[in-house]
Design a protein around this motif. Structure first.
Motif, mmCIF file in Angstrom:
data_model
loop_
_atom_site.group_PDB
_atom_site.id
_atom_site.type_symbol
_atom_site.label_atom_id
_atom_site.label_comp_id
_atom_site.label_asym_id
_atom_site.label_seq_id
_atom_site.Cartn_x
_atom_site.Cartn_y
_atom_site.Cartn_z
ATOM 1 N N ASP A 152 0.818 -1.322 0.077
ATOM 2 C CA ASP A 152 0.001 -0.075 -0.081
ATOM 3 C C ASP A 152 1.046 1.264 -0.053
ATOM 4 N N LEU A 153 2.008 1.024 0.578
ATOM 5 C CA LEU A 153 3.145 2.126 0.703
ATOM 6 C C LEU A 153 4.354 1.831 0.276
ATOM 7 N N ILE A 154 5.239 2.266 -0.580
ATOM 8 C CA ILE A 154 6.519 1.928 -0.878
ATOM 9 C C ILE A 154 7.558 3.114 -0.693
ATOM 10 N N ILE A 155 8.563 2.825 0.311
ATOM 11 C CA ILE A 155 9.365 3.684 0.648
ATOM 12 C C ILE A 155 10.910 3.555 0.112
ATOM 13 N N LEU A 156 11.200 4.237 -0.972
ATOM 14 C CA LEU A 156 12.548 3.939 -1.453
ATOM 15 C C LEU A 156 13.654 4.800 -0.739
ATOM 16 N N ALA A 157 14.297 4.066 0.115
ATOM 17 C CA ALA A 157 15.120 4.775 1.199
ATOM 18 C C ALA A 157 16.626 4.241 0.573
ATOM 19 N N ALA A 158 16.880 4.675 -0.375
ATOM 20 C CA ALA A 158 18.388 4.195 -1.188
ATOM 21 C C ALA A 158 18.734 5.653 -1.668
ATOM 22 N N PRO B 47 -4.051 -0.469 -6.680
ATOM 23 C CA PRO B 47 -4.899 0.541 -7.022
ATOM 24 C C PRO B 47 -4.487 1.741 -5.721
ATOM 25 N N ASN B 48 -4.122 2.838 -6.072
ATOM 26 C CA ASN B 48 -4.023 3.820 -4.790
ATOM 27 C C ASN B 48 -2.687 3.671 -3.951
ATOM 28 N N VAL B 49 -1.573 2.655 -4.398
ATOM 29 C CA VAL B 49 -0.459 2.808 -3.937
ATOM 30 C C VAL B 49 0.300 3.927 -4.055
ATOM 31 N N ILE B 50 1.041 4.146 -2.833
ATOM 32 C CA ILE B 50 1.767 5.483 -2.877
ATOM 33 C C ILE B 50 3.180 5.080 -2.869
ATOM 34 N N ILE B 51 3.973 5.792 -3.605
ATOM 35 C CA ILE B 51 5.387 5.423 -3.541
ATOM 36 C C ILE B 51 5.982 6.631 -3.334
ATOM 37 N N THR B 52 7.004 6.715 -2.388
ATOM 38 C CA THR B 52 7.998 7.886 -2.109
ATOM 39 C C THR B 52 9.304 7.556 -1.790
ATOM 40 N N ASP B 53 10.119 8.624 -1.932
ATOM 41 C CA ASP B 53 11.721 8.373 -1.626
ATOM 42 C C ASP B 53 12.220 9.228 -0.594
ATOM 43 N N VAL B 54 13.400 9.120 -0.378
ATOM 44 C CA VAL B 54 14.095 10.017 0.600
ATOM 45 C C VAL B 54 15.362 10.996 -0.077
#
Length: 365
Positions: A63-69, A88-95
């Motif tokens: 449901d949420l993907i965090i790209l901490a790379a 559907p409605n997945v959120i991808i974010t990074d840092v």
């Protein structure tokens, strides 16, 4: 059923975000990292609930993907993601510390129904690795979010809700503005710090006193030069146009300073330093910025056995954590000075009150 979070990159930043999310949400956090030992440690520390070697399978269920790379790796991951079928409605974010190239690469994911919101939590630590992850790492820090024009306010609010446990100050910025601002107040100063260290090194090879005498204030103003070389390699590569422009401006500034020094006009020199002092003194306090802050407290100590143990024991009894400790060379008017660094200004204030209650003389500048 618990919602699922996929954490790609299980280190200090990713681990701290995982802890902040766990604090506020009933979720299952799955870790993925090229170094499986990072995941094993994170699971043992209960930073994540489980880990995987099948990135695609977990990404398509998250449901949420965090790209901490690192930025370079994040861009590679976004390229790989265009072949995935997300929920559907997945959120991808990074840092990532730079945003333009990442956001451009992420735009292709909108055809897959993905909401991508770039992120940059402006906080860090003296330590690294998931073992140093803290739920409070981002508290009172600026957390920049960068979005596409088609991104809705509800989608942004959904991500803010996911991240509310960070207690960070969210700031919306365009990717280009983000890279310019961080270039000015973070990336460029890091380049300057490295350059200053290299200049001192060149003189140290010819004069043995340089290194010894540089160990005081010089080390303080160049602390950021000890940051990860691989991380700063990537940042410079991905924000090089901004940095080139800033370096051109800096060259003009140094030519101006050179002329100022050559003229030797005392009033002009005084005004130059006064202008810088006034601006710096007027900067806001109490918030974490793009460069890791150091909350230092100085204590005058007598030269006798056990004095350092006495100080640290007093603070330990008050459960005040010290992030760094250093003995500074003795000054003319006191036996010596102990410098303690803390993770927050609140910890420093508590330490100051504690030590002064026990007759220690302290100061902060």
């Amino acid at each position: 059923m618990k919602r699922k979070v996929l954490l790609v990159g299980v280190g200090l930043i990713g681990g701290s975000l995982a802890l902040a999310i766990k604090k506020e949400h009933q979720v299952k956090i799955i870790g993925y990292d090229p170094n499986e030992e990072n995941c094993m440690l994170a699971k043992k520390l209960e930073v994540i609930d489980d880990y995987t070697s099948d990135l695609q399978a977990e990404a398509e269920q998250a449901d949420l993907i965090i790209l901490a790379a690192p930025v370079k790796e994040t861009i590679k991951l976004l390229d790989e993601f265009k072949h995935y079928q997300f929920k559907p409605n997945v959120i991808i974010t990074d840092v990532g510390s730079t945003k333009v190239n990442i956001v451009r690469k992420a735009e292709q994911l909108y055809d897959n129904g993905v909401t991508f919101i770039g992120g940059h939590p402006m906080a860090g630590s003296h330590k690294s690795g998931v073992g140093s992850a803290k739920v409070h790492l981002f508290e009172n820090a600026f957390y920049v979010l960068t979005v596409f024009k088609k991104t809705t306010a509800d989608q942004v609010n959904d991500l803010k809700d996911w991240l509310k446990g960070t207690k960070a100050n969210f700031q919306m910025m365009e990717p280009e503005e983000h890279d310019l601002v961080t270039g000015i107040i973070s990336h460029f100063p890091h380049v300057m710090a490295a350059s200053l260290v290299r200049q001192v090194k060149s003189h140290a090879n010819r004069n043995e006193h340089v290194t010894r005498l540089a160990a005081g204030g010089f080390k303080d103003i160049t602390r950021i030069a000890s940051s990860s070389p691989s991380m700063w390699r990537d940042i410079v590569q991905h924000n090089r146009q901004i940095l080139l422009s800033l370096l051109d401006q800096w060259g003009k500034e140094m030519e101006s300073v050179k002329r100022l020094v050559a003229r030797g006009d005392g009033d002009e020199i005084y005004d130059y330093f006064l202008s810088a002092k006034k601006y710096r003194d007027a900067m806001p306090t109490g918030s974490k910025g793009a460069i890791l802050a150091f909350h230092d407290l100085y204590i005058d100590v007598a030269d006798h056995v056990g004095v350092i143990s006495d100080v640290t024991t007093l603070l330990a009894e008050e459960r005040i954590s010290i992030t760094n400790i250093r003995i500074i060379e003795a000054r003319e008017d006191v036996y010596g000075v102990l410098r303690l660094s803390f993770r927050s200004d609140e910890d420093r204030k508590q330490a100051k009150a504690c030590l002064e209650d026990h007759q220690y003389q302290t100061y902060t500048t």
